[in-house]
Design an enzyme around this catalytic site. Structure first.
Site, PDB file in Angstrom:
ATOM      1  N   ASP A 111     -11.861  39.128  14.673  1.00  0.00           N
ATOM      2  CA  ASP A 111     -10.548  39.054  15.301  1.00  0.00           C
ATOM      3  C   ASP A 111      -9.689  37.973  14.636  1.00  0.00           C
ATOM      4  O   ASP A 111     -10.136  36.850  14.432  1.00  0.00           O
ATOM      5  CB  ASP A 111     -10.736  38.742  16.801  1.00  0.00           C
ATOM      6  CG  ASP A 111      -9.538  39.149  17.632  1.00  0.00           C
ATOM      7  OD1 ASP A 111      -8.399  38.839  17.242  1.00  0.00           O
ATOM      8  OD2 ASP A 111      -9.749  39.771  18.698  1.00  0.00           O
ATOM      9  N   THR A 148      -4.244  42.186  19.663  1.00  0.00           N
ATOM     10  CA  THR A 148      -5.655  42.576  19.614  1.00  0.00           C
ATOM     11  C   THR A 148      -5.955  43.961  20.199  1.00  0.00           C
ATOM     12  O   THR A 148      -6.586  44.784  19.542  1.00  0.00           O
ATOM     13  CB  THR A 148      -6.492  41.516  20.353  1.00  0.00           C
ATOM     14  OG1 THR A 148      -6.330  40.305  19.615  1.00  0.00           O
ATOM     15  CG2 THR A 148      -7.960  41.881  20.403  1.00  0.00           C
ATOM     16  N   ASN A 169      -1.179  43.877  25.179  1.00  0.00           N
ATOM     17  CA  ASN A 169      -2.435  43.414  25.794  1.00  0.00           C
ATOM     18  C   ASN A 169      -2.345  43.493  27.320  1.00  0.00           C
ATOM     19  O   ASN A 169      -3.362  43.554  28.004  1.00  0.00           O
ATOM     20  CB  ASN A 169      -2.747  41.985  25.385  1.00  0.00           C
ATOM     21  CG  ASN A 169      -3.273  41.906  23.959  1.00  0.00           C
ATOM     22  OD1 ASN A 169      -3.731  42.906  23.400  1.00  0.00           O
ATOM     23  ND2 ASN A 169      -3.205  40.724  23.369  1.00  0.00           N
ATOM     24  N   ASP A 267      -9.854  34.188  15.591  1.00  0.00           N
ATOM     25  CA  ASP A 267      -8.638  34.290  16.411  1.00  0.00           C
ATOM     26  C   ASP A 267      -8.536  33.134  17.403  1.00  0.00           C
ATOM     27  O   ASP A 267      -7.465  32.530  17.554  1.00  0.00           O
ATOM     28  CB  ASP A 267      -8.644  35.615  17.173  1.00  0.00           C
ATOM     29  CG  ASP A 267      -7.365  35.838  17.961  1.00  0.00           C
ATOM     30  OD1 ASP A 267      -6.315  36.058  17.332  1.00  0.00           O
ATOM     31  OD2 ASP A 267      -7.403  35.765  19.205  1.00  0.00           O
ATOM     32  N   HIS A 271      -5.271  30.473  17.525  1.00  0.00           N
ATOM     33  CA  HIS A 271      -4.301  30.235  18.604  1.00  0.00           C
ATOM     34  C   HIS A 271      -4.171  28.751  18.918  1.00  0.00           C
ATOM     35  O   HIS A 271      -3.093  28.253  19.191  1.00  0.00           O
ATOM     36  CB  HIS A 271      -4.726  30.979  19.873  1.00  0.00           C
ATOM     37  CG  HIS A 271      -4.414  32.433  19.812  1.00  0.00           C
ATOM     38  ND1 HIS A 271      -3.144  32.931  19.893  1.00  0.00           N
ATOM     39  CD2 HIS A 271      -5.224  33.515  19.647  1.00  0.00           C
ATOM     40  CE1 HIS A 271      -3.162  34.250  19.790  1.00  0.00           C
ATOM     41  NE2 HIS A 271      -4.428  34.625  19.644  1.00  0.00           N
ATOM     42  N   ASP A 314      -8.141  42.676  13.120  1.00  0.00           N
ATOM     43  CA  ASP A 314      -7.126  43.433  13.856  1.00  0.00           C
ATOM     44  C   ASP A 314      -5.703  43.008  13.495  1.00  0.00           C
ATOM     45  O   ASP A 314      -4.767  43.786  13.625  1.00  0.00           O
ATOM     46  CB  ASP A 314      -7.364  43.329  15.372  1.00  0.00           C
ATOM     47  CG  ASP A 314      -7.543  41.888  15.840  1.00  0.00           C
ATOM     48  OD1 ASP A 314      -7.692  40.976  14.990  1.00  0.00           O
ATOM     49  OD2 ASP A 314      -7.537  41.659  17.060  1.00  0.00           O
ATOM     50  N   HIS A 315      -5.542  41.768  13.039  1.00  0.00           N
ATOM     51  CA  HIS A 315      -4.207  41.230  12.738  1.00  0.00           C
ATOM     52  C   HIS A 315      -4.387  39.881  12.074  1.00  0.00           C
ATOM     53  O   HIS A 315      -5.504  39.361  12.011  1.00  0.00           O
ATOM     54  CB  HIS A 315      -3.376  41.085  14.018  1.00  0.00           C
ATOM     55  CG  HIS A 315      -4.094  40.307  15.084  1.00  0.00           C
ATOM     56  ND1 HIS A 315      -4.335  38.951  14.989  1.00  0.00           N
ATOM     57  CD2 HIS A 315      -4.680  40.696  16.240  1.00  0.00           C
ATOM     58  CE1 HIS A 315      -5.017  38.546  16.043  1.00  0.00           C
ATOM     59  NE2 HIS A 315      -5.267  39.586  16.819  1.00  0.00           N
ATOM     60  N   HIS A 428       0.261  35.739  17.003  1.00  0.00           N
ATOM     61  CA  HIS A 428       0.380  37.015  16.300  1.00  0.00           C
ATOM     62  C   HIS A 428       0.947  37.999  17.286  1.00  0.00           C
ATOM     63  O   HIS A 428       0.946  37.730  18.490  1.00  0.00           O
ATOM     64  CB  HIS A 428      -0.987  37.472  15.775  1.00  0.00           C
ATOM     65  CG  HIS A 428      -2.013  37.559  16.861  1.00  0.00           C
ATOM     66  ND1 HIS A 428      -2.170  38.673  17.643  1.00  0.00           N
ATOM     67  CD2 HIS A 428      -2.896  36.635  17.342  1.00  0.00           C
ATOM     68  CE1 HIS A 428      -3.125  38.438  18.545  1.00  0.00           C
ATOM     69  NE2 HIS A 428      -3.570  37.205  18.394  1.00  0.00           N
TER      70      HIS A 428
END
Ligand SMILES: [Zn+2]
Length: 492
Positions: A111, A148, A169, A267, A271, A314-315, A428
């Site tokens: 992730d 995500t 999300n 991920d 953050h 995913d990103h 993101h």
């Protein structure tokens, strides 16, 4: 190549033979030793003369042939180096399975693995997959919004979020008012046909070790206890890898044809600290260790080269900071947007019109304020009616998408009102055209060419890749049929 290597050897031998013929006093071993002995003595009678002339003609033919072969060899090798890097005279075919009885696809997600993270620190295991597999040259392009749940489910279904229904999300259903959140497992939210459902519908086995949507019972997929793990972030990564490896200890015909493996790093760290922080470097190194653990385990079982590994994220991730904020309260002179009209603030701004306003009124008034130069950072937010969003975002056809959508410049965020909170981190969800939102794609296995880079592509193509490797018919989706053919090696 065998013939070419042979032909390049021929000229040097013949050339030396020719030199020796021109220089008779120096006997050589080039042609027939008896002839060379004769050549050291000048020809005396017509018989020897004839032999000498025929030898000379044979040598000339040999030289001419050798030059021709050499020319062909060099011209073909320079062609393959300059124009089409991986072209060979015989097109490469998929490699046959050596131990497994049927193709197996292992889909791995890390992730928030932004494209480029693989260079932050030595990642020998990820690079082993890259060196022996096929990589998206400048990364995998996520779908919009680059979040995500929408992205993992696009990878699983081959559909854009407007079609698979997971448009964010979290969101509110426009007619029932019910809220979708990341723990919602009611199938009514999850549209389309995820790959695990396709696999079991074809009578094959699928095993999911975490993946958004995998815990939802849909069609022939019932998320059975042994083959479908319920998300639990406290399960150590090592345990996840070992469980997946355990599937390869089953009798051959019971090994699932499709498996997922999910890591929530880097991920989580992204953050907190943004993409450029030693904490990210550490998290990336840890993911690489997990890939190493997986490769080791597969090698020990003799199946590493047989398994099709597709490693994706995913990103991506971009740094955000409190200096890059836009406050909706600053728009009050033009229009008041109450908090309960806002579905999500950042990075996808999604708004329902407040009572008494039409969606187009809201867009016009917000844009007037944002462009006035009187709203702090206002120039970094553009607001659209969803149907006016650029087509490339594919983000309008679902009624779950609120009527007003704002696109933020990279790294900017929207908040309702000012606070004393000071923080920098990462985020993101932005426009998928931003390079920072890209992630990785590596394909390794019998049908992926070794050491090949392909142009970047959108993740809705992955569903068709999996069905192609497993040789099953997939459900209709937004990927293109020709894509798999362009990236996978043909069957032997
Ligand atoms: Zn995230």
């Amino acid at each position: 190549m065998g013939t070419a290597s042979f032909s390049i050897l021929t000229p040097s031998k013949s050339a030396s033979a020719a030199t020796e013929e021109e220089d008779p006093p120096n006997p050589s071993t080039s042609l027939l030793s008896s002839n060379t002995t004769e050549s050291s003595n000048p020809p005396q009678n017509p018989k020897t003369k004839i032999i000498f002339i025929s030898l000379f003609i044979i040598t000339c033919i040999a030289i001419a042939t050798s030059i021709a072969f050499a020319f062909l060899f060099f011209s073909s090798s320079s062609h393959s180096k300059t124009s089409i890097p991986h072209e060979t005279s015989i097109p490469p075919k998929a490699r046959s399975l050596t131990k497994l009885q049927h193709p197996v696809v292992l889909l791995i997600s890390s992730d928030g693995f932004r494209f480029g993270y693989q260079f932050k620190t030595p990642t020998p295991n990820i690079h082993r997959l890259i060196a022996n597999g096929t990589e998206a040259d400048l990364g995998l392009i996520p779908v919009f919004p680059t979040l995500t749940f929408p992205n993992h489910y696009s990878i699983a279904t081959g559909l854009y979020p407007a079609y698979h229904g997971i448009i964010n999300n979290h969101f509110r259903h426009p007619s029932t008012g019910e809220t979708f959140y990341m723990g919602s497992h009611d199938p009514k939210w999850w549209l389309g046909e995820p790959i695990w459902e396709t696999v079991v519908t074809h009578g094959l086995k699928a095993a999911t070790y975490f993946w958004p949507g995998s815990e939802v019972n849909k069609g022939s997929w019932n998320c059975s206890f042994d083959l479908c793990k319920h998300f639990n972030g406290s399960v150590p990564f090592e345990e996840r890898v070992d469980s997946v490896l355990g599937y390869f200890d089953l009798p051959s015909n019971e090994i699932p044809a499709f498996m997922t493996l999910y890591f929530e790093d880097p991920d989580q760290q992204g953050h907190k600290v943004g993409p450029d922080d030693p904490e990210i470097t550490k998290a990336v190194a840890r993911i690489d260790m997990m890939i190493g653990r997986l490769i080791d385990g597969l090698e020990k079982r003799g199946v590493f080269e047989d398994v099709t590994i597709i490693m994706v994220g995913d990103h991506g991730m971009v740094g955000t900071c409190d200096k890059k904020l836009i406050f909706l309260e600053d728009l009050a002179p033009w229009i008041e947007i109450p908090a309960n009209s806002v579905q999500t603030y950042s990075p996808v701004v999604s708004i329902y019109p407040p009572p008494g306003f039409s969606a187009s009124d809201v867009v016009a008034k917000m844009m007037e304020g944002l462009k006035s130069g009187k709203v702090e950072n206002g120039m970094n937010l553009r607001v659209f009616l969803k149907e006016d969003l650029p087509d490339r975002l594919h983000y309008s056809t679902s009624d779950r998408i609120p009527p007003i959508i704002g696109l933020l410049e990279e790294g900017f965020k929207v908040e309702q009102k000012r606070s004393k909170r000071k923080e920098c981190g990462g985020s993101h969800g932005y426009d998928n055209a931003f390079f920072s939102m890209r992630t990785i794609f590596i394909g390794h296995g019998p049908q992926f060419a070794r050491g090949v880079k392909v142009p970047s592509f959108e993740n809705v193509q992955i569903y068709n890749l999996v069905t192609s490797v497993l040789k099953i018919q997939g459900a209709p989706n937004n990927g293109t049929e020709s894509f798999s053919k362009s990236i996978l090696l043909p069957s032997p």
